[in-house]
Motif scaffolding. Structure first.
Motif, PDB file in Angstrom:
ATOM      1  N   VAL A  92       0.829  -1.204   0.000  1.00 18.23           N
ATOM      2  CA  VAL A  92       0.000   0.000   0.000  1.00 18.23           C
ATOM      3  C   VAL A  92       0.866   1.258   0.000  1.00 18.23           C
ATOM      4  CG1 VAL A  92      -1.720   1.318   1.287  1.00 18.23           C
ATOM      5  CG2 VAL A  92      -1.923  -1.171   1.124  1.00 18.23           C
ATOM      6  N   ILE A  93       1.891   1.269   0.841  1.00 22.56           N
ATOM      7  CA  ILE A  93       2.758   2.443   0.937  1.00 22.56           C
ATOM      8  C   ILE A  93       3.464   2.705  -0.391  1.00 22.56           C
ATOM      9  CG2 ILE A  93       4.857   3.339   2.015  1.00 22.56           C
ATOM     10  CD1 ILE A  93       3.949   1.955   4.601  1.00 22.56           C
ATOM     11  N   TRP A  94       4.002   1.632  -1.000  1.00 29.29           N
ATOM     12  CA  TRP A  94       4.707   1.809  -2.266  1.00 29.29           C
ATOM     13  C   TRP A  94       3.763   2.273  -3.381  1.00 29.29           C
ATOM     14  CZ3 TRP A  94       9.520   2.545  -3.290  1.00 29.29           C
ATOM     15  CH2 TRP A  94      10.516   2.058  -2.417  1.00 29.29           C
ATOM     16  N   THR A  95       2.544   1.701  -3.389  1.00 31.57           N
ATOM     17  CA  THR A  95       1.584   2.103  -4.424  1.00 31.57           C
ATOM     18  C   THR A  95       1.201   3.564  -4.292  1.00 31.57           C
ATOM     19  OG1 THR A  95       0.697  -0.157  -4.490  1.00 31.57           O
ATOM     20  CG2 THR A  95      -0.665   1.606  -5.424  1.00 31.57           C
ATOM     21  N   VAL A  96       0.865   3.979  -3.056  1.00 26.28           N
ATOM     22  CA  VAL A  96       0.494   5.372  -2.836  1.00 26.28           C
ATOM     23  C   VAL A  96       1.660   6.305  -3.159  1.00 26.28           C
ATOM     24  CG1 VAL A  96      -0.204   7.047  -1.093  1.00 26.28           C
ATOM     25  CG2 VAL A  96      -1.260   4.782  -1.143  1.00 26.28           C
ATOM     26  N   SER A  97       2.888   5.897  -2.803  1.00 22.37           N
ATOM     27  CA  SER A  97       4.065   6.731  -3.077  1.00 22.37           C
ATOM     28  C   SER A  97       4.287   6.898  -4.582  1.00 22.37           C
ATOM     29  CB  SER A  97       5.308   6.123  -2.431  1.00 22.37           C
ATOM     30  OG  SER A  97       5.151   6.018  -1.028  1.00 22.37           O
ATOM     31  N   ILE A  98       4.150   5.791  -5.315  1.00 19.78           N
ATOM     32  CA  ILE A  98       4.337   5.877  -6.766  1.00 19.78           C
ATOM     33  C   ILE A  98       3.264   6.750  -7.409  1.00 19.78           C
ATOM     34  CG2 ILE A  98       4.300   4.542  -8.910  1.00 19.78           C
ATOM     35  CD1 ILE A  98       5.605   2.250  -7.347  1.00 19.78           C
ATOM     36  N   ILE A  99       2.006   6.592  -6.958  1.00 21.94           N
ATOM     37  CA  ILE A  99       0.920   7.413  -7.511  1.00 21.94           C
ATOM     38  C   ILE A  99       1.156   8.887  -7.209  1.00 21.94           C
ATOM     39  CG2 ILE A  99      -1.539   7.922  -7.335  1.00 21.94           C
ATOM     40  CD1 ILE A  99      -1.980   4.927  -6.837  1.00 21.94           C
ATOM     41  N   ALA A 100       1.596   9.195  -5.980  1.00 25.56           N
ATOM     42  CA  ALA A 100       1.868  10.590  -5.622  1.00 25.56           C
ATOM     43  C   ALA A 100       3.006  11.152  -6.461  1.00 25.56           C
ATOM     44  CB  ALA A 100       2.209  10.689  -4.137  1.00 25.56           C
ATOM     45  N   LEU A 101       4.051  10.329  -6.699  1.00 26.55           N
ATOM     46  CA  LEU A 101       5.171  10.796  -7.510  1.00 26.55           C
ATOM     47  C   LEU A 101       4.731  11.069  -8.954  1.00 26.55           C
ATOM     48  CD1 LEU A 101       8.187  11.366  -7.688  1.00 26.55           C
ATOM     49  CD2 LEU A 101       8.552   8.946  -8.240  1.00 26.55           C
ATOM     50  N   ILE A 102       3.947  10.139  -9.496  1.00 28.37           N
ATOM     51  CA  ILE A 102       3.433  10.347 -10.862  1.00 28.37           C
ATOM     52  C   ILE A 102       2.573  11.602 -10.924  1.00 28.37           C
ATOM     53  CG2 ILE A 102       1.914   9.395 -12.633  1.00 28.37           C
ATOM     54  CD1 ILE A 102       2.842   6.620 -11.810  1.00 28.37           C
ATOM     55  N   SER A 103       1.757  11.829  -9.895  1.00 32.32           N
ATOM     56  CA  SER A 103       0.904  13.009  -9.867  1.00 32.32           C
ATOM     57  C   SER A 103       1.727  14.287  -9.818  1.00 32.32           C
ATOM     58  CB  SER A 103      -0.030  12.930  -8.656  1.00 32.32           C
ATOM     59  OG  SER A 103      -0.820  14.096  -8.561  1.00 32.32           O
ATOM     60  N   LEU A 104       2.788  14.288  -8.994  1.00 30.31           N
ATOM     61  CA  LEU A 104       3.621  15.481  -8.878  1.00 30.31           C
ATOM     62  C   LEU A 104       4.348  15.809 -10.177  1.00 30.31           C
ATOM     63  CD1 LEU A 104       5.159  14.955  -5.309  1.00 30.31           C
ATOM     64  CD2 LEU A 104       3.447  16.651  -5.992  1.00 30.31           C
ATOM     65  N   VAL A 105       4.686  14.767 -10.954  1.00 27.02           N
ATOM     66  CA  VAL A 105       5.417  14.987 -12.204  1.00 27.02           C
ATOM     67  C   VAL A 105       4.459  15.214 -13.374  1.00 27.02           C
ATOM     68  CG1 VAL A 105       7.009  13.971 -13.857  1.00 27.02           C
ATOM     69  CG2 VAL A 105       7.409  13.681 -11.406  1.00 27.02           C
ATOM     70  N   PHE A 106       3.441  14.395 -13.466  1.00 27.06           N
ATOM     71  CA  PHE A 106       2.580  14.385 -14.639  1.00 27.06           C
ATOM     72  C   PHE A 106       1.647  15.594 -14.685  1.00 27.06           C
ATOM     73  CE2 PHE A 106      -1.233  12.819 -16.951  1.00 27.06           C
ATOM     74  CZ  PHE A 106      -0.634  12.609 -18.176  1.00 27.06           C
ATOM     75  N   THR A 107       1.034  15.942 -13.542  1.00 25.15           N
ATOM     76  CA  THR A 107       0.062  17.033 -13.539  1.00 25.15           C
ATOM     77  C   THR A 107       0.695  18.378 -13.905  1.00 25.15           C
ATOM     78  OG1 THR A 107      -1.245  15.876 -11.861  1.00 25.15           O
ATOM     79  CG2 THR A 107      -1.688  18.230 -12.171  1.00 25.15           C
ATOM     80  N   PRO A 108       1.837  18.781 -13.292  1.00 22.69           N
ATOM     81  CA  PRO A 108       2.459  20.041 -13.742  1.00 22.69           C
ATOM     82  C   PRO A 108       2.891  20.003 -15.209  1.00 22.69           C
ATOM     83  CG  PRO A 108       3.348  19.385 -11.619  1.00 22.69           C
ATOM     84  CD  PRO A 108       2.544  18.238 -12.130  1.00 22.69           C
ATOM     85  N   PHE A 109       3.334  18.823 -15.674  1.00 21.20           N
ATOM     86  CA  PHE A 109       3.747  18.719 -17.082  1.00 21.20           C
ATOM     87  C   PHE A 109       2.563  18.964 -18.007  1.00 21.20           C
ATOM     88  CE2 PHE A 109       4.300  16.080 -20.904  1.00 21.20           C
ATOM     89  CZ  PHE A 109       5.427  16.679 -21.431  1.00 21.20           C
ATOM     90  N   VAL A 110       1.421  18.340 -17.684  1.00 20.59           N
ATOM     91  CA  VAL A 110       0.222  18.555 -18.491  1.00 20.59           C
ATOM     92  C   VAL A 110      -0.215  20.020 -18.434  1.00 20.59           C
ATOM     93  CG1 VAL A 110      -2.226  17.984 -18.704  1.00 20.59           C
ATOM     94  CG2 VAL A 110      -0.560  16.175 -18.294  1.00 20.59           C
ATOM     95  N   ALA A 111      -0.158  20.594 -17.222  1.00 16.72           N
ATOM     96  CA  ALA A 111      -0.538  21.993 -17.089  1.00 16.72           C
ATOM     97  C   ALA A 111       0.377  22.894 -17.908  1.00 16.72           C
ATOM     98  CB  ALA A 111      -0.500  22.403 -15.612  1.00 16.72           C
ATOM     99  N   TRP A 112       1.682  22.602 -17.892  1.00 19.00           N
ATOM    100  CA  TRP A 112       2.633  23.410 -18.659  1.00 19.00           C
ATOM    101  C   TRP A 112       2.383  23.285 -20.158  1.00 19.00           C
ATOM    102  CZ3 TRP A 112       6.643  21.612 -21.961  1.00 19.00           C
ATOM    103  CH2 TRP A 112       7.481  22.611 -22.436  1.00 19.00           C
ATOM    104  N   MET A 113       2.157  22.041 -20.615  1.00 20.14           N
ATOM    105  CA  MET A 113       1.913  21.824 -22.031  1.00 20.14           C
ATOM    106  C   MET A 113       0.639  22.534 -22.498  1.00 20.14           C
ATOM    107  SD  MET A 113       4.299  20.050 -23.533  1.00 20.14           S
ATOM    108  CE  MET A 113       3.461  19.448 -24.978  1.00 20.14           C
ATOM    109  N   MET A 114      -0.417  22.406 -21.710  1.00 19.19           N
ATOM    110  CA  MET A 114      -1.678  23.023 -22.115  1.00 19.19           C
ATOM    111  C   MET A 114      -1.610  24.548 -22.021  1.00 19.19           C
ATOM    112  SD  MET A 114      -3.412  20.623 -23.217  1.00 19.19           S
ATOM    113  CE  MET A 114      -4.831  21.631 -23.576  1.00 19.19           C
TER     114      MET A 114
END
Length: 349
Positions: free
Chosen positions: A96-118
Protein backbone atom coordinates in the motif's frame (compact mmCIF):
# COMPACT_ATOMS: atom_id res chain seq x y z
CA UNK A 1 -31.73 80.57 -15.76
CA UNK A 2 -29.51 77.90 -14.24
CA UNK A 3 -32.39 76.74 -12.01
CA UNK A 4 -34.58 76.32 -15.07
CA UNK A 5 -31.92 74.26 -16.81
CA UNK A 6 -31.46 72.13 -13.72
CA UNK A 7 -35.19 71.58 -13.49
CA UNK A 8 -35.37 70.48 -17.10
CA UNK A 9 -32.42 68.15 -16.63
CA UNK A 10 -34.03 66.63 -13.53
CA UNK A 11 -37.29 66.24 -15.40
CA UNK A 12 -35.56 64.40 -18.25
CA UNK A 13 -33.77 62.14 -15.78
CA UNK A 14 -37.00 61.36 -13.90
CA UNK A 15 -38.78 60.67 -17.17
CA UNK A 16 -36.02 58.26 -18.21
CA UNK A 17 -36.17 56.45 -14.87
CA UNK A 18 -39.95 56.08 -15.06
CA UNK A 19 -39.78 54.82 -18.64
CA UNK A 20 -36.87 52.41 -18.75
CA UNK A 21 -37.92 51.30 -22.19
CA UNK A 22 -37.51 54.81 -23.59
CA UNK A 23 -33.78 54.24 -24.02
CA UNK A 24 -32.57 51.15 -25.75
CA UNK A 25 -29.90 49.31 -23.88
CA UNK A 26 -26.84 48.78 -25.93
CA UNK A 27 -25.82 45.16 -26.13
CA UNK A 28 -22.21 44.56 -25.39
CA UNK A 29 -20.84 41.70 -27.38
CA UNK A 30 -17.63 40.03 -26.27
CA UNK A 31 -14.73 40.66 -28.57
CA UNK A 32 -12.90 37.91 -30.39
CA UNK A 33 -9.85 38.41 -28.17
CA UNK A 34 -11.94 37.98 -25.02
CA UNK A 35 -13.42 34.78 -26.42
CA UNK A 36 -9.94 33.45 -27.19
CA UNK A 37 -8.77 34.19 -23.65
CA UNK A 38 -11.79 32.40 -22.18
CA UNK A 39 -11.28 29.44 -24.48
CA UNK A 40 -7.62 29.26 -23.50
CA UNK A 41 -8.45 29.37 -19.77
CA UNK A 42 -11.15 26.72 -20.21
CA UNK A 43 -8.76 24.52 -22.18
CA UNK A 44 -6.07 24.70 -19.49
CA UNK A 45 -8.55 24.09 -16.67
CA UNK A 46 -10.14 21.12 -18.45
CA UNK A 47 -6.78 19.54 -19.22
CA UNK A 48 -5.51 19.88 -15.64
CA UNK A 49 -8.80 18.54 -14.24
CA UNK A 50 -8.73 15.60 -16.65
CA UNK A 51 -5.10 14.80 -15.78
CA UNK A 52 -5.83 14.95 -12.03
CA UNK A 53 -8.94 12.79 -12.38
CA UNK A 54 -7.01 10.25 -14.48
CA UNK A 55 -4.26 9.97 -11.85
CA UNK A 56 -6.81 9.55 -9.04
CA UNK A 57 -8.68 6.91 -11.07
CA UNK A 58 -5.47 5.02 -11.84
CA UNK A 59 -4.53 5.13 -8.15
CA UNK A 60 -7.88 3.69 -7.12
CA UNK A 61 -7.63 0.95 -9.73
CA UNK A 62 -4.11 0.16 -8.58
CA UNK A 63 -5.24 -0.18 -4.95
CA UNK A 64 -8.17 -2.36 -5.99
CA UNK A 65 -5.83 -4.58 -8.00
CA UNK A 66 -3.46 -4.93 -5.03
CA UNK A 67 -6.34 -5.74 -2.73
CA UNK A 68 -7.62 -8.41 -5.12
CA UNK A 69 -4.27 -10.05 -5.75
CA UNK A 70 -2.22 -9.68 -2.59
CA UNK A 71 -4.76 -9.75 0.26
CA UNK A 72 -4.24 -12.65 2.71
CA UNK A 73 -7.62 -14.28 3.62
CA UNK A 74 -8.58 -14.67 7.28
CA UNK A 75 -9.20 -18.13 8.66
CA UNK A 76 -12.69 -17.99 10.21
CA UNK A 77 -14.02 -21.25 11.76
CA UNK A 78 -17.34 -22.32 10.33
CA UNK A 79 -20.41 -22.92 12.47
CA UNK A 80 -23.00 -25.19 10.93
CA UNK A 81 -25.82 -23.42 12.77
CA UNK A 82 -24.86 -19.98 11.54
CA UNK A 83 -24.02 -18.79 8.00
CA UNK A 84 -20.34 -17.92 7.50
CA UNK A 85 -19.55 -14.23 7.82
CA UNK A 86 -17.88 -12.41 4.92
CA UNK A 87 -14.21 -13.10 4.61
CA UNK A 88 -11.83 -10.18 4.86
CA UNK A 89 -8.15 -10.24 4.22
CA UNK A 90 -5.06 -8.46 5.37
CA UNK A 91 -3.26 -6.12 3.00
CA UNK A 92 0.48 -5.77 3.02
CA UNK A 93 1.42 -2.35 4.41
CA UNK A 94 4.51 -2.23 2.20
CA UNK A 95 2.44 -2.75 -0.95
CA UNK A 96 0.00 0.00 0.00
CA UNK A 97 2.76 2.44 0.94
CA UNK A 98 4.71 1.81 -2.27
CA UNK A 99 1.58 2.10 -4.42
CA UNK A 100 0.49 5.37 -2.84
CA UNK A 101 4.07 6.73 -3.08
CA UNK A 102 4.34 5.88 -6.77
CA UNK A 103 0.92 7.41 -7.51
CA UNK A 104 1.87 10.59 -5.62
CA UNK A 105 5.17 10.80 -7.51
CA UNK A 106 3.43 10.35 -10.86
CA UNK A 107 0.90 13.01 -9.87
CA UNK A 108 3.62 15.48 -8.88
CA UNK A 109 5.42 14.99 -12.20
CA UNK A 110 2.58 14.38 -14.64
CA UNK A 111 0.06 17.03 -13.54
CA UNK A 112 2.46 20.04 -13.74
CA UNK A 113 3.75 18.72 -17.08
CA UNK A 114 0.22 18.56 -18.49
CA UNK A 115 -0.54 21.99 -17.09
CA UNK A 116 2.63 23.41 -18.66
CA UNK A 117 1.91 21.82 -22.03
CA UNK A 118 -1.68 23.02 -22.11
CA UNK A 119 -0.78 26.51 -20.89
CA UNK A 120 1.89 26.75 -23.59
CA UNK A 121 -0.65 25.67 -26.19
CA UNK A 122 -3.27 28.04 -24.84
CA UNK A 123 -1.07 31.14 -24.90
CA UNK A 124 -0.01 30.62 -28.51
CA UNK A 125 -2.97 32.68 -29.83
CA UNK A 126 -2.10 35.38 -27.30
CA UNK A 127 1.51 35.41 -28.49
CA UNK A 128 0.34 35.59 -32.07
CA UNK A 129 -1.93 38.51 -31.19
CA UNK A 130 0.99 40.35 -29.59
CA UNK A 131 3.15 39.74 -32.67
CA UNK A 132 0.38 41.01 -34.91
CA UNK A 133 0.04 44.08 -32.72
CA UNK A 134 3.76 44.82 -32.88
CA UNK A 135 3.79 44.25 -36.64
CA UNK A 136 0.80 46.53 -37.14
CA UNK A 137 2.38 49.33 -35.08
CA UNK A 138 5.66 49.00 -36.98
CA UNK A 139 3.89 48.75 -40.36
CA UNK A 140 1.61 51.70 -39.64
CA UNK A 141 4.56 53.81 -38.52
CA UNK A 142 6.46 52.96 -41.68
CA UNK A 143 3.54 53.29 -44.07
CA UNK A 144 2.66 56.72 -42.70
CA UNK A 145 6.27 57.83 -42.84
CA UNK A 146 6.35 58.38 -46.62
CA UNK A 147 3.00 60.25 -46.81
CA UNK A 148 4.06 62.47 -43.89
CA UNK A 149 7.39 63.19 -45.55
CA UNK A 150 5.55 64.01 -48.76
CA UNK A 151 3.22 66.33 -46.87
CA UNK A 152 6.20 68.07 -45.28
CA UNK A 153 7.84 68.53 -48.68
CA UNK A 154 4.57 69.82 -50.14
CA UNK A 155 4.20 72.35 -47.32
CA UNK A 156 7.73 73.62 -48.01
CA UNK A 157 6.83 74.04 -51.69
CA UNK A 158 3.66 75.85 -50.67
CA UNK A 159 5.66 78.17 -48.42
CA UNK A 160 8.16 78.99 -51.19
CA UNK A 161 5.38 79.70 -53.68
CA UNK A 162 3.58 81.84 -51.15
CA UNK A 163 6.70 83.95 -50.60
CA UNK A 164 7.27 84.27 -54.35
CA UNK A 165 3.64 85.21 -54.98
CA UNK A 166 3.06 82.23 -57.31
CA UNK A 167 -0.30 80.43 -57.76
CA UNK A 168 -1.11 78.02 -54.94
CA UNK A 169 -4.16 76.15 -56.29
CA UNK A 170 -2.17 73.23 -57.71
CA UNK A 171 -0.14 72.69 -54.53
CA UNK A 172 -3.27 72.87 -52.36
CA UNK A 173 -4.99 70.27 -54.55
CA UNK A 174 -1.92 68.04 -54.22
CA UNK A 175 -1.94 68.47 -50.43
CA UNK A 176 -5.57 67.40 -50.37
CA UNK A 177 -4.75 64.35 -52.49
CA UNK A 178 -1.84 63.49 -50.18
CA UNK A 179 -4.16 63.43 -47.17
CA UNK A 180 -6.58 61.18 -49.09
CA UNK A 181 -3.70 58.87 -49.94
CA UNK A 182 -2.75 58.69 -46.26
CA UNK A 183 -6.31 57.76 -45.28
CA UNK A 184 -6.37 55.11 -48.02
CA UNK A 185 -3.12 53.61 -46.69
CA UNK A 186 -4.62 53.29 -43.21
CA UNK A 187 -7.83 51.74 -44.57
CA UNK A 188 -5.88 49.20 -46.60
CA UNK A 189 -3.73 48.26 -43.59
CA UNK A 190 -6.79 47.76 -41.39
CA UNK A 191 -8.40 45.54 -44.02
CA UNK A 192 -5.17 43.55 -44.22
CA UNK A 193 -5.05 43.03 -40.45
CA UNK A 194 -8.70 41.95 -40.39
CA UNK A 195 -7.94 39.44 -43.15
CA UNK A 196 -10.82 40.62 -45.30
CA UNK A 197 -10.94 38.74 -48.57
CA UNK A 198 -10.92 40.71 -51.79
CA UNK A 199 -13.28 39.36 -54.39
CA UNK A 200 -12.31 38.72 -58.02
CA UNK A 201 -14.48 41.69 -59.08
CA UNK A 202 -11.84 44.12 -57.77
CA UNK A 203 -9.83 45.44 -60.71
CA UNK A 204 -7.11 48.07 -60.90
CA UNK A 205 -5.51 49.66 -63.93
CA UNK A 206 -1.74 49.29 -63.67
CA UNK A 207 -1.12 52.42 -65.78
CA UNK A 208 -3.32 54.59 -63.58
CA UNK A 209 -1.79 53.15 -60.42
CA UNK A 210 1.75 53.88 -61.59
CA UNK A 211 0.85 57.43 -62.64
CA UNK A 212 -0.76 58.06 -59.24
CA UNK A 213 2.22 56.64 -57.35
CA UNK A 214 4.73 58.71 -59.34
CA UNK A 215 2.69 61.89 -58.89
CA UNK A 216 2.35 61.35 -55.14
CA UNK A 217 6.13 61.08 -54.76
CA UNK A 218 7.20 63.96 -56.99
CA UNK A 219 7.63 66.30 -54.00
CA UNK A 220 9.77 63.70 -52.22
CA UNK A 221 11.88 63.28 -55.34
CA UNK A 222 12.25 67.04 -55.69
CA UNK A 223 13.42 67.30 -52.08
CA UNK A 224 16.07 64.60 -52.72
CA UNK A 225 16.95 66.08 -56.13
CA UNK A 226 15.92 62.83 -57.80
CA UNK A 227 13.66 62.78 -60.85
CA UNK A 228 11.00 60.07 -61.11
CA UNK A 229 10.49 59.16 -64.76
CA UNK A 230 7.50 57.15 -66.00
CA UNK A 231 8.70 55.08 -68.96
CA UNK A 232 6.98 52.59 -71.26
CA UNK A 233 3.73 51.32 -69.78
CA UNK A 234 1.71 48.26 -70.74
CA UNK A 235 -1.64 49.16 -69.23
CA UNK A 236 -3.64 46.12 -68.11
CA UNK A 237 -5.93 45.34 -65.19
CA UNK A 238 -4.99 43.19 -62.20
CA UNK A 239 -7.08 41.73 -59.37
CA UNK A 240 -5.49 43.96 -56.74
CA UNK A 241 -7.23 46.76 -54.81
CA UNK A 242 -6.01 50.23 -55.86
CA UNK A 243 -4.81 51.10 -52.36
CA UNK A 244 -2.81 47.88 -52.02
CA UNK A 245 -1.16 48.28 -55.42
CA UNK A 246 -0.38 51.92 -54.69
CA UNK A 247 1.18 50.99 -51.33
CA UNK A 248 3.43 48.38 -52.93
CA UNK A 249 4.60 50.61 -55.79
CA UNK A 250 5.11 53.68 -53.59
CA UNK A 251 7.27 51.70 -51.15
CA UNK A 252 9.52 50.44 -53.98
CA UNK A 253 9.87 53.89 -55.57
CA UNK A 254 10.52 55.45 -52.16
CA UNK A 255 13.28 52.88 -51.56
CA UNK A 256 14.78 53.75 -54.96
CA UNK A 257 14.76 57.46 -54.12
CA UNK A 258 16.54 56.79 -50.82
CA UNK A 259 19.36 54.95 -52.60
CA UNK A 260 19.72 57.33 -55.55
CA UNK A 261 22.37 60.05 -55.72
CA UNK A 262 21.30 63.64 -56.26
CA UNK A 263 20.74 64.48 -59.90
CA UNK A 264 19.91 60.90 -60.92
CA UNK A 265 16.71 59.37 -62.30
CA UNK A 266 14.40 56.64 -60.96
CA UNK A 267 12.76 54.85 -63.89
CA UNK A 268 9.32 53.26 -63.55
CA UNK A 269 7.88 51.05 -66.29
CA UNK A 270 5.69 48.00 -66.86
CA UNK A 271 5.73 45.15 -69.35
CA UNK A 272 3.50 42.16 -70.04
CA UNK A 273 5.44 38.93 -69.65
CA UNK A 274 3.52 35.76 -70.46
CA UNK A 275 0.41 35.89 -68.21
CA UNK A 276 1.76 38.51 -65.80
CA UNK A 277 2.41 42.23 -65.74
CA UNK A 278 5.89 43.12 -64.51
CA UNK A 279 6.36 46.54 -62.92
CA UNK A 280 10.02 47.58 -62.88
CA UNK A 281 11.58 50.28 -60.71
CA UNK A 282 15.21 51.04 -61.51
CA UNK A 283 17.55 53.39 -59.69
CA UNK A 284 21.10 54.43 -60.51
CA UNK A 285 22.50 54.10 -57.02
CA UNK A 286 25.50 52.09 -55.77
CA UNK A 287 23.64 48.77 -55.75
CA UNK A 288 22.73 46.49 -52.85
CA UNK A 289 25.48 45.93 -50.30
CA UNK A 290 25.68 44.79 -46.71
CA UNK A 291 22.87 42.23 -47.09
CA UNK A 292 21.95 39.29 -49.29
CA UNK A 293 19.47 40.54 -51.96
CA UNK A 294 17.21 37.55 -51.24
CA UNK A 295 16.87 38.73 -47.62
CA UNK A 296 15.80 42.25 -48.50
CA UNK A 297 12.14 41.20 -48.34
CA UNK A 298 12.41 39.98 -44.74
CA UNK A 299 11.20 42.32 -42.02
CA UNK A 300 13.82 44.65 -40.52
CA UNK A 301 16.40 43.58 -43.08
CA UNK A 302 18.06 46.38 -45.02
CA UNK A 303 21.26 47.17 -46.80
CA UNK A 304 23.87 49.76 -46.01
CA UNK A 305 22.52 53.20 -45.10
CA UNK A 306 22.58 55.64 -48.02
CA UNK A 307 22.78 58.90 -46.07
CA UNK A 308 19.10 59.73 -46.64
CA UNK A 309 16.41 59.06 -44.05
CA UNK A 310 17.03 55.99 -41.90
CA UNK A 311 15.74 52.69 -43.28
CA UNK A 312 14.03 50.17 -40.98
CA UNK A 313 13.75 47.36 -43.51
CA UNK A 314 9.95 47.32 -43.72
CA UNK A 315 8.98 48.92 -47.04
CA UNK A 316 10.16 46.15 -49.36
CA UNK A 317 8.87 43.49 -46.94
CA UNK A 318 5.40 45.05 -47.01
CA UNK A 319 5.48 45.30 -50.81
CA UNK A 320 6.44 41.63 -51.01
CA UNK A 321 3.56 40.71 -48.70
CA UNK A 322 1.11 42.63 -50.91
CA UNK A 323 2.46 40.85 -54.01
CA UNK A 324 2.19 37.39 -52.46
CA UNK A 325 -1.28 38.08 -51.06
CA UNK A 326 -2.59 38.64 -54.59
CA UNK A 327 -0.68 35.89 -56.37
CA UNK A 328 2.30 37.99 -57.45
CA UNK A 329 5.96 38.29 -56.56
CA UNK A 330 8.68 40.84 -55.87
CA UNK A 331 12.31 40.11 -56.77
CA UNK A 332 15.63 41.85 -57.24
CA UNK A 333 15.98 41.53 -60.99
CA UNK A 334 19.41 43.15 -61.22
CA UNK A 335 21.86 44.91 -58.94
CA UNK A 336 25.36 46.29 -59.49
CA UNK A 337 27.35 49.44 -58.87
CA UNK A 338 25.36 50.97 -61.75
CA UNK A 339 22.01 50.58 -60.00
CA UNK A 340 19.30 48.17 -58.89
CA UNK A 341 16.12 47.01 -60.59
CA UNK A 342 13.15 45.63 -58.64
CA UNK A 343 10.47 43.66 -60.50
CA UNK A 344 6.95 43.53 -59.06
CA UNK A 345 4.64 41.11 -60.90
CA UNK A 346 0.94 40.26 -60.77
CA UNK A 347 -1.24 37.93 -62.82
CA UNK A 348 -3.10 39.67 -65.64
CA UNK A 349 -6.89 39.40 -65.74
Amino acid sequence: MSDARLTKRQARSLSASENPGSKKKKKIHPSTDDEKVREAALSVGTAVAAATASIVLLGCLALIAIAATTAVPLEIPSDPSNPPPPKYGWLSANDVIWTVSIIALISLVFTPFVAWMMARRAVQPLGQALRLQRHFVADASHELRTPLTTLSSRVQILSRRLEAGKPLDEVIDQLQQDTINMANVLDDMLLTVEGENIGPEVKTSVGEALATAVKSLDALGEQSEVKIQLGDIDNVEVAVPPNSLNRAVVAIIDNAIQHSPAGSVVEVSSEIWDTSIVIRVRDHGPGISGVDPDRLFERFSHGRESGHKRSFGLGLALSSEVAQRFGGDLVVEETSDLGTTFALSFPVL
